[in-house]
Design a protein around this motif. Structure first.
Motif, PDB file in Angstrom:
ATOM      1  N   ILE A 214      20.971 108.656 -76.986  1.00 31.05           N
ATOM      2  CA  ILE A 214      21.299 107.530 -77.852  1.00 31.05           C
ATOM      3  C   ILE A 214      19.982 107.026 -78.429  1.00 31.05           C
ATOM      4  O   ILE A 214      19.009 106.815 -77.702  1.00 31.05           O
ATOM      5  CB  ILE A 214      22.068 106.421 -77.096  1.00 31.05           C
ATOM      6  CG1 ILE A 214      22.482 105.314 -78.067  1.00 31.05           C
ATOM      7  CG2 ILE A 214      21.295 105.874 -75.906  1.00 31.05           C
ATOM      8  CD1 ILE A 214      23.509 104.350 -77.499  1.00 31.05           C
ATOM      9  N   LEU A 215      19.927 106.906 -79.763  1.00 30.57           N
ATOM     10  CA  LEU A 215      18.674 106.638 -80.457  1.00 30.57           C
ATOM     11  C   LEU A 215      18.794 105.361 -81.284  1.00 30.57           C
ATOM     12  O   LEU A 215      19.778 105.153 -81.992  1.00 30.57           O
ATOM     13  CB  LEU A 215      18.330 107.835 -81.354  1.00 30.57           C
ATOM     14  CG  LEU A 215      17.012 107.812 -82.128  1.00 30.57           C
ATOM     15  CD1 LEU A 215      16.478 109.239 -82.301  1.00 30.57           C
ATOM     16  CD2 LEU A 215      17.164 107.159 -83.518  1.00 30.57           C
ATOM     17  N   PHE A 216      17.749 104.513 -81.195  1.00 28.87           N
ATOM     18  CA  PHE A 216      17.692 103.261 -81.938  1.00 28.87           C
ATOM     19  C   PHE A 216      16.638 103.393 -83.044  1.00 28.87           C
ATOM     20  O   PHE A 216      15.525 103.866 -82.791  1.00 28.87           O
ATOM     21  CB  PHE A 216      17.317 102.102 -81.016  1.00 28.87           C
ATOM     22  CG  PHE A 216      18.362 101.788 -79.980  1.00 28.87           C
ATOM     23  CD1 PHE A 216      19.224 100.709 -80.138  1.00 28.87           C
ATOM     24  CD2 PHE A 216      18.480 102.569 -78.838  1.00 28.87           C
ATOM     25  CE1 PHE A 216      20.189 100.420 -79.183  1.00 28.87           C
ATOM     26  CE2 PHE A 216      19.446 102.281 -77.874  1.00 28.87           C
ATOM     27  CZ  PHE A 216      20.300 101.203 -78.049  1.00 28.87           C
ATOM     28  N   SER A 217      17.006 102.961 -84.249  1.00 29.76           N
ATOM     29  CA  SER A 217      16.062 103.036 -85.364  1.00 29.76           C
ATOM     30  C   SER A 217      16.187 101.788 -86.234  1.00 29.76           C
ATOM     31  O   SER A 217      17.168 101.044 -86.147  1.00 29.76           O
ATOM     32  CB  SER A 217      16.326 104.284 -86.209  1.00 29.76           C
ATOM     33  OG  SER A 217      17.574 104.174 -86.880  1.00 29.76           O
ATOM     34  N   LYS A 218      15.182 101.594 -87.082  1.00 31.75           N
ATOM     35  CA  LYS A 218      15.174 100.453 -88.000  1.00 31.75           C
ATOM     36  C   LYS A 218      15.296 100.977 -89.428  1.00 31.75           C
ATOM     37  O   LYS A 218      14.552 101.872 -89.828  1.00 31.75           O
ATOM     38  CB  LYS A 218      13.888  99.653 -87.847  1.00 31.75           C
ATOM     39  CG  LYS A 218      13.816  98.411 -88.717  1.00 31.75           C
ATOM     40  CD  LYS A 218      12.535  97.639 -88.452  1.00 31.75           C
ATOM     41  CE  LYS A 218      12.473  96.385 -89.328  1.00 31.75           C
ATOM     42  NZ  LYS A 218      11.217  95.607 -89.058  1.00 31.75           N
ATOM     43  N   THR A 219      16.236 100.442 -90.189  1.00 30.82           N
ATOM     44  CA  THR A 219      16.445 100.883 -91.563  1.00 30.82           C
ATOM     45  C   THR A 219      15.371 100.322 -92.479  1.00 30.82           C
ATOM     46  O   THR A 219      15.003  99.148 -92.396  1.00 30.82           O
ATOM     47  CB  THR A 219      17.832 100.436 -92.071  1.00 30.82           C
ATOM     48  OG1 THR A 219      18.836 100.896 -91.161  1.00 30.82           O
ATOM     49  CG2 THR A 219      18.109 100.993 -93.454  1.00 30.82           C
ATOM     50  N   LYS A 220      14.885 101.204 -93.365  1.00 29.65           N
ATOM     51  CA  LYS A 220      13.850 100.801 -94.321  1.00 29.65           C
ATOM     52  C   LYS A 220      14.162 101.425 -95.679  1.00 29.65           C
ATOM     53  O   LYS A 220      14.553 102.584 -95.756  1.00 29.65           O
ATOM     54  CB  LYS A 220      12.469 101.263 -93.827  1.00 29.65           C
ATOM     55  CG  LYS A 220      11.322 100.907 -94.744  1.00 29.65           C
ATOM     56  CD  LYS A 220      10.010 101.448 -94.196  1.00 29.65           C
ATOM     57  CE  LYS A 220       8.855 101.161 -95.154  1.00 29.65           C
ATOM     58  NZ  LYS A 220       7.576 101.719 -94.641  1.00 29.65           N
ATOM     59  N   LYS A 221      13.982 100.659 -96.738  1.00 27.32           N
ATOM     60  CA  LYS A 221      14.209 101.156 -98.090  1.00 27.32           C
ATOM     61  C   LYS A 221      12.938 101.825 -98.616  1.00 27.32           C
ATOM     62  O   LYS A 221      11.834 101.316 -98.441  1.00 27.32           O
ATOM     63  CB  LYS A 221      14.584 100.006 -99.030  1.00 27.32           C
ATOM     64  CG  LYS A 221      15.984  99.458 -98.837  1.00 27.32           C
ATOM     65  CD  LYS A 221      17.030 100.374 -99.465  1.00 27.32           C
ATOM     66  CE  LYS A 221      18.422  99.746 -99.391  1.00 27.32           C
ATOM     67  NZ  LYS A 221      19.461 100.678 -99.896  1.00 27.32           N
ATOM     68  N   THR A 237      21.537 110.169 -72.426  1.00 25.13           N
ATOM     69  CA  THR A 237      22.838 109.613 -72.059  1.00 25.13           C
ATOM     70  C   THR A 237      23.144 109.779 -70.572  1.00 25.13           C
ATOM     71  O   THR A 237      23.949 109.019 -70.022  1.00 25.13           O
ATOM     72  CB  THR A 237      23.962 110.262 -72.889  1.00 25.13           C
ATOM     73  OG1 THR A 237      23.833 111.693 -72.831  1.00 25.13           O
ATOM     74  CG2 THR A 237      23.898 109.805 -74.333  1.00 25.13           C
ATOM     75  N   ASN A 238      22.492 110.755 -69.905  1.00 26.91           N
ATOM     76  CA  ASN A 238      22.752 110.895 -68.468  1.00 26.91           C
ATOM     77  C   ASN A 238      21.981 109.877 -67.635  1.00 26.91           C
ATOM     78  O   ASN A 238      22.096 109.871 -66.406  1.00 26.91           O
ATOM     79  CB  ASN A 238      22.463 112.319 -67.984  1.00 26.91           C
ATOM     80  CG  ASN A 238      21.028 112.745 -68.251  1.00 26.91           C
ATOM     81  OD1 ASN A 238      20.185 111.937 -68.620  1.00 26.91           O
ATOM     82  ND2 ASN A 238      20.747 114.022 -68.079  1.00 26.91           N
ATOM     83  N   ASP A 239      21.209 109.009 -68.297  1.00 24.06           N
ATOM     84  CA  ASP A 239      20.493 107.942 -67.586  1.00 24.06           C
ATOM     85  C   ASP A 239      21.146 106.583 -67.759  1.00 24.06           C
ATOM     86  O   ASP A 239      20.661 105.589 -67.207  1.00 24.06           O
ATOM     87  CB  ASP A 239      19.040 107.839 -68.090  1.00 24.06           C
ATOM     88  CG  ASP A 239      18.191 109.021 -67.655  1.00 24.06           C
ATOM     89  OD1 ASP A 239      18.506 109.619 -66.602  1.00 24.06           O
ATOM     90  OD2 ASP A 239      17.219 109.345 -68.361  1.00 24.06           O
ATOM     91  N   ILE A 240      22.230 106.511 -68.535  1.00 27.92           N
ATOM     92  CA  ILE A 240      22.803 105.208 -68.864  1.00 27.92           C
ATOM     93  C   ILE A 240      24.213 105.058 -68.315  1.00 27.92           C
ATOM     94  O   ILE A 240      24.875 106.027 -67.946  1.00 27.92           O
ATOM     95  CB  ILE A 240      22.826 104.964 -70.390  1.00 27.92           C
ATOM     96  CG1 ILE A 240      23.810 105.916 -71.084  1.00 27.92           C
ATOM     97  CG2 ILE A 240      21.433 105.100 -70.992  1.00 27.92           C
ATOM     98  CD1 ILE A 240      24.010 105.629 -72.564  1.00 27.92           C
ATOM     99  N   GLY A 241      24.639 103.814 -68.264  1.00 27.14           N
ATOM    100  CA  GLY A 241      26.015 103.477 -67.965  1.00 27.14           C
ATOM    101  C   GLY A 241      26.513 102.529 -69.048  1.00 27.14           C
ATOM    102  O   GLY A 241      25.728 102.026 -69.859  1.00 27.14           O
TER     103      GLY A 241
END
Length: 346
Positions: A214-221, A237-241
């Protein structure tokens, strides 16, 4: 049903028209310099699409009884080949950049020579339009069907997935500054924008869910108005609940980590109940699949190490068993004997 077959014939004809009249231009000696070697960029996998539809899909549709379920099975039998559309969609912006932005005369002259009302860029849009048409036609079949609804629904889901997957592949290319090899993280399941709460911080993030990440990113124009996604962080994902609901809002769900403190919980607020449900459903499936896989791997390890079997329990004590044994030997160059005592336990 007749409309599907009729429009399929027209579609195959238009693909053949492109390959017959426009593709050979790439082999001409007077082709512009910036088009040399760009056959694959301009036409993508159009030749493979034509081969699939002309030799396999269209003949099967023509031979198929005009029943919604039978036609749906034609789609399902070729589910892998429909993956060609996602790749075509991914390549399309590069094709447009070469044809539309550079305005090469070589294609315009060919259009005039053919006396055609449509230009090459319009023809190259046909596969994008066609897969959207499949979705509409299958929805119509679904509305008319009285039996075998599940098969028609599966075909409709297949086409919708390929339409979405093409956009997903384009978006993946727009992820920047990422130190993770995304091609090794399994299939991209979905992507959406969330308001993310972590401890006392709040931010808006574009979140991507892969099978393994699962990846978090910031949108930029960008300067030309396109969106790019700046990588911020990711977790296997195997490290999360996951907790389906949060006290914060009905639109929220929580992601937490094994072997971490409870305050290391991320709360994601979706834009709608539908988005939240889609994410929690997919995350739940991924986590269950991984749990089942881990359990299977542990059982295999136990069997391999002999921990889960008792293969020698049927061996009974015997008077003939050797329980104690002494072996004497003389070590050369030494005056005393070395005694090795072996003891065997029943």
């Amino acid at each position: 049903m007749e409309e599907l077959v009729f429009t399929e014939r027209e579609y195959v004809r238009s693909l053949g028209y492109i390959l017959t009249h426009y593709l050979p231009l790439m082999d001409r000696l007077d082709i512009p310099q910036d088009l040399r070697g760009k056959r694959g960029v301009i036409f993508g996998n159009l030749e493979k699409l034509y081969d699939f539809h002309s030799h396999y899909f269209l003949p099967e549709l023509e031979a198929c009884p005009r029943e919604p379920a039978m036609m749906a099975r034609c789609f399902l039998r070729h589910s892998e080949s429909f993956g060609l559309y996602a790749l075509y969609s991914k390549n399309k912006p590069q094709s447009d950049a070469l044809i539309l932005h550079h305005r090469h005369d070589i294609f315009k002259k060919k259009q005039q020579e053919l006396g055609d009302m449509m230009d090459l860029s319009s023809y190259l849009l046909r596969p994008i339009q066609r897969i959207s048409k499949y979705s509409l036609l299958l929805q119509d079949m679904l509305a008319l069907a009285a039996v075998y609804v599940a098969e028609i629904q599966a075909a409709a889901d297949l086409i919708r997935f390929q339409m979405r997957h093409g956009n997903d592949l384009l978006t993946m290319d727009a992820i920047q500054d990422c130190d993770v090899n995304l091609k090794e993280q399994g299939q991209l399941i979905r992507q959406d924008e969330f308001t993310v709460f972590f401890r006392k911080k709040k931010c808006v993030r574009r979140v991507f869910l892969f099978e393994d990440l699962i990846l978090f990113s910031k949108t930029k124009k960008t300067d030309i108005g396109n969106d790019v996604y700046i990588y911020k962080q990711s977790f296997k994902t195997n490290d999360i609940g996951m907790t389906h609901n949060s006290a914060m809002s009905a639109l929220c769900f929580e992601i937490w980590f094994r072997r971490r403190k409870s305050e290391d919980t991320y709360t994601l607020r979706a834009s709608s109940v539908e988005v939240k449900k889609a994410w929690t459903t997919d995350l739940e499936r991924i986590l269950w699949d991984q749990a089942a896989h881990s359990r299977e791997m542990r059982m295999q390890e136990r069997v391999f190490m002999g921990m889960d079997r008792k293969p020698f329990m049927d061996i009974q004590p015997s008077d003939a068993a050797i329980c104690d044994r002494a072996v004497s030997c003389v070590v050369t160059g030494r005056s005393k004997e070395l005694h090795i005592q072996h003891t065997t336990y029943n």
